[in-house]
Scaffold this motif. Structure first.
Motif, short mmCIF file in Angstrom:
data_model
loop_
_atom_site.label_atom_id
_atom_site.label_comp_id
_atom_site.label_asym_id
_atom_site.label_seq_id
_atom_site.Cartn_x
_atom_site.Cartn_y
_atom_site.Cartn_z
N VAL A 137 36.90 28.45 46.93
CA VAL A 137 37.38 28.31 45.93
C VAL A 137 37.79 26.73 45.71
CG1 VAL A 137 40.21 29.10 45.46
CG2 VAL A 137 39.07 30.60 46.98
N VAL A 138 38.89 26.83 46.39
CA VAL A 138 38.21 24.77 46.09
C VAL A 138 37.14 24.55 45.79
CG1 VAL A 138 39.57 22.51 46.90
CG2 VAL A 138 40.66 24.64 48.36
N ARG A 139 36.10 24.40 46.52
CA ARG A 139 35.26 24.04 45.42
C ARG A 139 34.43 23.64 44.25
NH1 ARG A 139 32.65 23.55 49.77
NH2 ARG A 139 32.44 26.68 49.86
N ARG A 140 34.77 25.57 44.04
CA ARG A 140 34.18 26.24 42.96
C ARG A 140 34.96 26.53 41.71
NH1 ARG A 140 30.80 31.34 44.57
NH2 ARG A 140 30.39 30.59 42.75
N HIS A 141 36.46 26.48 42.51
CA HIS A 141 37.62 27.01 41.11
C HIS A 141 38.60 25.47 40.96
CE1 HIS A 141 35.60 30.49 40.83
NE2 HIS A 141 35.88 30.91 42.08
N PRO A 142 38.07 24.22 40.79
CA PRO A 142 38.95 23.67 40.85
C PRO A 142 40.42 23.96 39.96
CG PRO A 142 37.32 22.76 39.36
CD PRO A 142 37.13 24.16 40.48
N ARG A 143 39.97 24.02 38.48
CA ARG A 143 41.32 24.66 37.88
C ARG A 143 42.34 25.41 38.50
NH1 ARG A 143 38.08 25.82 31.81
NH2 ARG A 143 37.19 27.02 33.30
N PHE A 144 42.23 26.54 39.20
CA PHE A 144 42.85 27.62 39.58
C PHE A 144 43.44 26.58 40.63
CE2 PHE A 144 43.70 30.42 43.22
CZ PHE A 144 44.67 30.94 42.61
N VAL A 145 42.83 25.54 41.06
CA VAL A 145 43.75 24.81 42.44
C VAL A 145 45.16 24.33 41.47
CG1 VAL A 145 43.05 23.10 44.14
CG2 VAL A 145 41.92 24.72 43.84
N ARG A 146 44.42 23.42 40.83
CA ARG A 146 45.18 22.86 40.19
C ARG A 146 46.64 24.13 39.70
NH1 ARG A 146 41.19 20.02 37.44
NH2 ARG A 146 41.88 21.39 35.91
N TRP A 147 45.90 24.59 38.81
CA TRP A 147 47.40 26.32 38.63
C TRP A 147 48.09 25.98 39.78
CZ3 TRP A 147 48.03 30.45 39.77
CH2 TRP A 147 49.27 31.61 39.15
N ARG A 148 47.43 26.01 40.83
CA ARG A 148 48.24 27.02 41.48
C ARG A 148 49.10 26.03 42.50
NH1 ARG A 148 47.83 26.89 47.69
NH2 ARG A 148 49.09 28.79 48.31
N ARG A 149 48.68 24.52 42.10
CA ARG A 149 50.16 23.58 42.73
C ARG A 149 51.04 23.73 42.29
NH1 ARG A 149 47.38 18.62 41.15
NH2 ARG A 149 48.35 18.90 39.36
N ASP A 150 50.72 24.28 40.66
CA ASP A 150 52.48 24.02 39.62
C ASP A 150 53.23 25.20 40.10
OD1 ASP A 150 52.27 21.68 38.51
OD2 ASP A 150 50.58 22.57 37.11
N PHE A 151 52.29 26.21 40.64
CA PHE A 151 52.92 27.99 40.69
C PHE A 151 52.83 28.05 42.22
CE2 PHE A 151 51.89 27.42 36.20
CZ PHE A 151 53.42 28.23 35.66
N ALA A 152 52.97 27.68 42.56
CA ALA A 152 53.09 27.96 44.61
C ALA A 152 54.03 29.05 45.01
CB ALA A 152 52.81 26.42 45.40
N HIS A 153 54.86 28.90 44.13
CA HIS A 153 56.26 29.28 44.39
C HIS A 153 55.47 30.82 44.53
CE1 HIS A 153 56.69 28.19 40.36
NE2 HIS A 153 57.00 29.42 39.80
N CYS A 154 54.64 31.39 43.94
CA CYS A 154 54.52 32.55 43.43
C CYS A 154 53.10 33.02 43.63
CB CYS A 154 54.74 33.28 41.62
SG CYS A 154 53.12 32.32 40.90
N VAL A 155 52.24 31.93 44.84
CA VAL A 155 50.97 32.42 45.18
C VAL A 155 51.16 31.64 46.71
CG1 VAL A 155 48.59 31.36 45.49
CG2 VAL A 155 50.06 31.31 43.67
#
Length: 117
Positions: free
Chosen positions: A25-43
């Motif tokens: 996930v970290v290697r293939r989906h960097p935009r999701f990883v960035r999004w998750r940083r901002d929405f960590a409270h719901c993931v």
């Protein structure tokens, strides 16, 4: 997709991820990883030890509830795209119990931020 996820997250919903590891996930989906940083409270992301195995484990499982409807999608073979879709509340409950059993045997993983020196 990220704008849709953002709108979804702003409604107070939760996303629970469970995997053996999140390296792909970290290697293939960097935009999701960035999004998750901002929405960590719901993931919530948890990793299961490879030794933990339950019978009839699907490769992927999606459980969704909304407006009184339930959806359960189990993927058994990602190469042949073989799976099962069910709108039955009983099937969703059985899948949720299976997911809960694995979650109890897992640990926190896939941190939203990386601390470095």
């Amino acid at each position: 997709m990220l704008s849709t996820l953002t709108a979804w997250a702003r409604h107070g919903r939760q996303l629970h991820l469970l995997a053996l590891q999140f390296d792909d996930v970290v290697r293939r989906h960097p935009r999701f990883v960035r999004w998750r940083r901002d929405f960590a409270h719901c993931v919530a992301a948890r990793a299961v030890e490879p030794e933990v195995r339950l019978e009839a484990a699907p490769e992927a499982l999606l459980l969704a509830v909304g407006d009184g409807a339930t959806l359960s999608l189990r993927l058994f073979d990602r190469h042949l795209w073989r799976g099962e879709l069910s709108l039955d509340a009983g099937q969703r409950l059985r899948n949720l119990e299976w997911f809960d059993a694995l979650t109890q045997r897992s640990s926190e993983s896939f941190a939203p931020t990386t601390l470095g020196l």
